[in-house]
Scaffold this motif. Sequence first.
Motif, PDB file in Angstrom:
ATOM      1  N   ALA A  57       9.062   5.209 -11.981  1.00  0.00           N
ATOM      2  CA  ALA A  57       9.382   3.853 -11.525  1.00  0.00           C
ATOM      3  C   ALA A  57       8.742   3.579 -10.167  1.00  0.00           C
ATOM      4  CB  ALA A  57      10.887   3.655 -11.462  1.00  0.00           C
ATOM      5  N   HIS A  58       8.662   4.610  -9.352  1.00  0.00           N
ATOM      6  CA  HIS A  58       8.018   4.437  -8.048  1.00  0.00           C
ATOM      7  C   HIS A  58       6.528   4.133  -8.231  1.00  0.00           C
ATOM      8  CE1 HIS A  58       7.517   4.894  -3.768  1.00  0.00           C
ATOM      9  NE2 HIS A  58       6.526   5.737  -3.977  1.00  0.00           N
ATOM     10  N   TYR A  59       5.878   4.839  -9.150  1.00  0.00           N
ATOM     11  CA  TYR A  59       4.465   4.572  -9.407  1.00  0.00           C
ATOM     12  C   TYR A  59       4.271   3.227 -10.102  1.00  0.00           C
ATOM     13  CZ  TYR A  59       3.602   9.318  -7.929  1.00  0.00           C
ATOM     14  OH  TYR A  59       3.527  10.468  -7.186  1.00  0.00           O
ATOM     15  N   ALA A  60       5.205   2.844 -10.948  1.00  0.00           N
ATOM     16  CA  ALA A  60       5.127   1.527 -11.577  1.00  0.00           C
ATOM     17  C   ALA A  60       5.273   0.420 -10.540  1.00  0.00           C
ATOM     18  CB  ALA A  60       6.210   1.399 -12.648  1.00  0.00           C
ATOM     19  N   ALA A  61       6.061   0.667  -9.507  1.00  0.00           N
ATOM     20  CA  ALA A  61       6.199  -0.320  -8.435  1.00  0.00           C
ATOM     21  C   ALA A  61       4.895  -0.465  -7.661  1.00  0.00           C
ATOM     22  CB  ALA A  61       7.340   0.068  -7.510  1.00  0.00           C
ATOM     23  N   TRP A  62       4.136   0.617  -7.531  1.00  0.00           N
ATOM     24  CA  TRP A  62       2.805   0.503  -6.923  1.00  0.00           C
ATOM     25  C   TRP A  62       1.923  -0.418  -7.773  1.00  0.00           C
ATOM     26  CZ3 TRP A  62       0.941   1.602  -2.291  1.00  0.00           C
ATOM     27  CH2 TRP A  62       1.589   2.539  -1.493  1.00  0.00           C
ATOM     28  N   ALA A  63       2.007  -0.281  -9.084  1.00  0.00           N
ATOM     29  CA  ALA A  63       1.234  -1.156  -9.978  1.00  0.00           C
ATOM     30  C   ALA A  63       1.701  -2.604  -9.851  1.00  0.00           C
ATOM     31  CB  ALA A  63       1.367  -0.677 -11.419  1.00  0.00           C
ATOM     32  N   LEU A  64       2.996  -2.797  -9.671  1.00  0.00           N
ATOM     33  CA  LEU A  64       3.528  -4.144  -9.466  1.00  0.00           C
ATOM     34  C   LEU A  64       2.970  -4.750  -8.178  1.00  0.00           C
ATOM     35  CD1 LEU A  64       5.567  -6.373 -10.349  1.00  0.00           C
ATOM     36  CD2 LEU A  64       7.186  -5.251  -8.825  1.00  0.00           C
ATOM     37  N   GLN A  65       2.838  -3.944  -7.137  1.00  0.00           N
ATOM     38  CA  GLN A  65       2.268  -4.440  -5.882  1.00  0.00           C
ATOM     39  C   GLN A  65       0.838  -4.926  -6.112  1.00  0.00           C
ATOM     40  OE1 GLN A  65       4.256  -4.795  -3.248  1.00  0.00           O
ATOM     41  NE2 GLN A  65       5.794  -3.862  -4.538  1.00  0.00           N
ATOM     42  N   ALA A  66       0.074  -4.170  -6.888  1.00  0.00           N
ATOM     43  CA  ALA A  66      -1.307  -4.570  -7.187  1.00  0.00           C
ATOM     44  C   ALA A  66      -1.339  -5.865  -7.997  1.00  0.00           C
ATOM     45  CB  ALA A  66      -2.026  -3.449  -7.939  1.00  0.00           C
ATOM     46  N   ALA A  67      -0.439  -5.975  -8.973  1.00  0.00           N
ATOM     47  CA  ALA A  67      -0.379  -7.199  -9.780  1.00  0.00           C
ATOM     48  C   ALA A  67       0.040  -8.396  -8.932  1.00  0.00           C
ATOM     49  CB  ALA A  67       0.597  -7.004 -10.937  1.00  0.00           C
ATOM     50  N   PHE A  68       0.973  -8.171  -8.032  1.00  0.00           N
ATOM     51  CA  PHE A  68       1.424  -9.239  -7.143  1.00  0.00           C
ATOM     52  C   PHE A  68       0.277  -9.710  -6.256  1.00  0.00           C
ATOM     53  CE2 PHE A  68       4.252 -10.220  -3.266  1.00  0.00           C
ATOM     54  CZ  PHE A  68       4.385 -11.547  -3.631  1.00  0.00           C
ATOM     55  N   LEU A  69      -0.472  -8.791  -5.731  1.00  0.00           N
ATOM     56  CA  LEU A  69      -1.612  -9.131  -4.883  1.00  0.00           C
ATOM     57  C   LEU A  69      -2.682  -9.870  -5.693  1.00  0.00           C
ATOM     58  CD1 LEU A  69      -2.409  -8.721  -1.927  1.00  0.00           C
ATOM     59  CD2 LEU A  69      -3.575  -6.640  -2.623  1.00  0.00           C
ATOM     60  N   PHE A  70      -2.931  -9.415  -6.907  1.00  0.00           N
ATOM     61  CA  PHE A  70      -3.957 -10.021  -7.755  1.00  0.00           C
ATOM     62  C   PHE A  70      -3.569 -11.438  -8.171  1.00  0.00           C
ATOM     63  CE2 PHE A  70      -5.785 -10.750 -12.010  1.00  0.00           C
ATOM     64  CZ  PHE A  70      -7.126 -10.755 -11.648  1.00  0.00           C
ATOM     65  N   THR A  71      -2.318 -11.653  -8.572  1.00  0.00           N
ATOM     66  CA  THR A  71      -1.907 -12.977  -9.044  1.00  0.00           C
ATOM     67  C   THR A  71      -1.689 -13.964  -7.903  1.00  0.00           C
ATOM     68  OG1 THR A  71       0.429 -12.331  -9.083  1.00  0.00           O
ATOM     69  CG2 THR A  71      -0.836 -12.079 -11.132  1.00  0.00           C
ATOM     70  N   SER A  72      -1.636 -13.480  -6.683  1.00  0.00           N
ATOM     71  CA  SER A  72      -1.441 -14.407  -5.569  1.00  0.00           C
ATOM     72  C   SER A  72      -2.675 -15.281  -5.334  1.00  0.00           C
ATOM     73  CB  SER A  72      -1.087 -13.636  -4.302  1.00  0.00           C
ATOM     74  OG  SER A  72      -2.180 -12.868  -3.866  1.00  0.00           O
ATOM     75  N   PHE A  73      -3.802 -14.914  -5.919  1.00  0.00           N
ATOM     76  CA  PHE A  73      -4.995 -15.751  -5.819  1.00  0.00           C
ATOM     77  C   PHE A  73      -4.809 -17.072  -6.565  1.00  0.00           C
ATOM     78  CE2 PHE A  73      -7.024 -11.574  -5.137  1.00  0.00           C
ATOM     79  CZ  PHE A  73      -7.685 -11.849  -3.952  1.00  0.00           C
ATOM     80  N   MET A  74      -3.870 -17.129  -7.481  1.00  0.00           N
ATOM     81  CA  MET A  74      -3.677 -18.312  -8.310  1.00  0.00           C
ATOM     82  C   MET A  74      -2.914 -19.425  -7.600  1.00  0.00           C
ATOM     83  SD  MET A  74      -2.718 -16.239 -11.740  1.00  0.00           S
ATOM     84  CE  MET A  74      -3.225 -17.346 -13.025  1.00  0.00           C
TER      85      MET A  74
END
Length: 135
Positions: A57-74
């Motif tokens: 879950a900790h590593y999945a949260a790292w992936a969530l951080q990347a997704a959050f950063l990526f989708t913030s361009f929208m």
Amino acid sequence: MRVVCAVILVFEAVVIGLFIPVAISLEGMAPTTAASLWGGMAAVALVLSGLQKRRWAHYAAWALQAAFLFTSFMVSGAMLIAVVFVSLWVTGVILGRRTDEMKAAHAARAEAEAAAQRGEDGGGSVTTAPSRQTR
């Protein structure tokens, strides 16, 4: 570390959820698209905050951080918020690890002191006080 990360994820879930009305009103995004994208990310952040005791879950949260950063361009202006939360996440991980290391060192030191005290007592032997003699 896990507690700090869980708290950051809860706050992040609230902020991610607030991206939905901003994306709909300012960017003209379809409500279903915005709700599924950021609503899903907010739900995942809440679930992962409860599961931070598990390593995956900790590593999945790292992936969530990347997704959050990526989708913030929208969404205009969202990049700054995403950078702030990713920075909070990284800081929480670093400081959380340091705190965990200090707690472990303190516990080891306390255990060593307790073992040294047991050793001074002769391994737990009972000593008796000298008896008083009456004349």
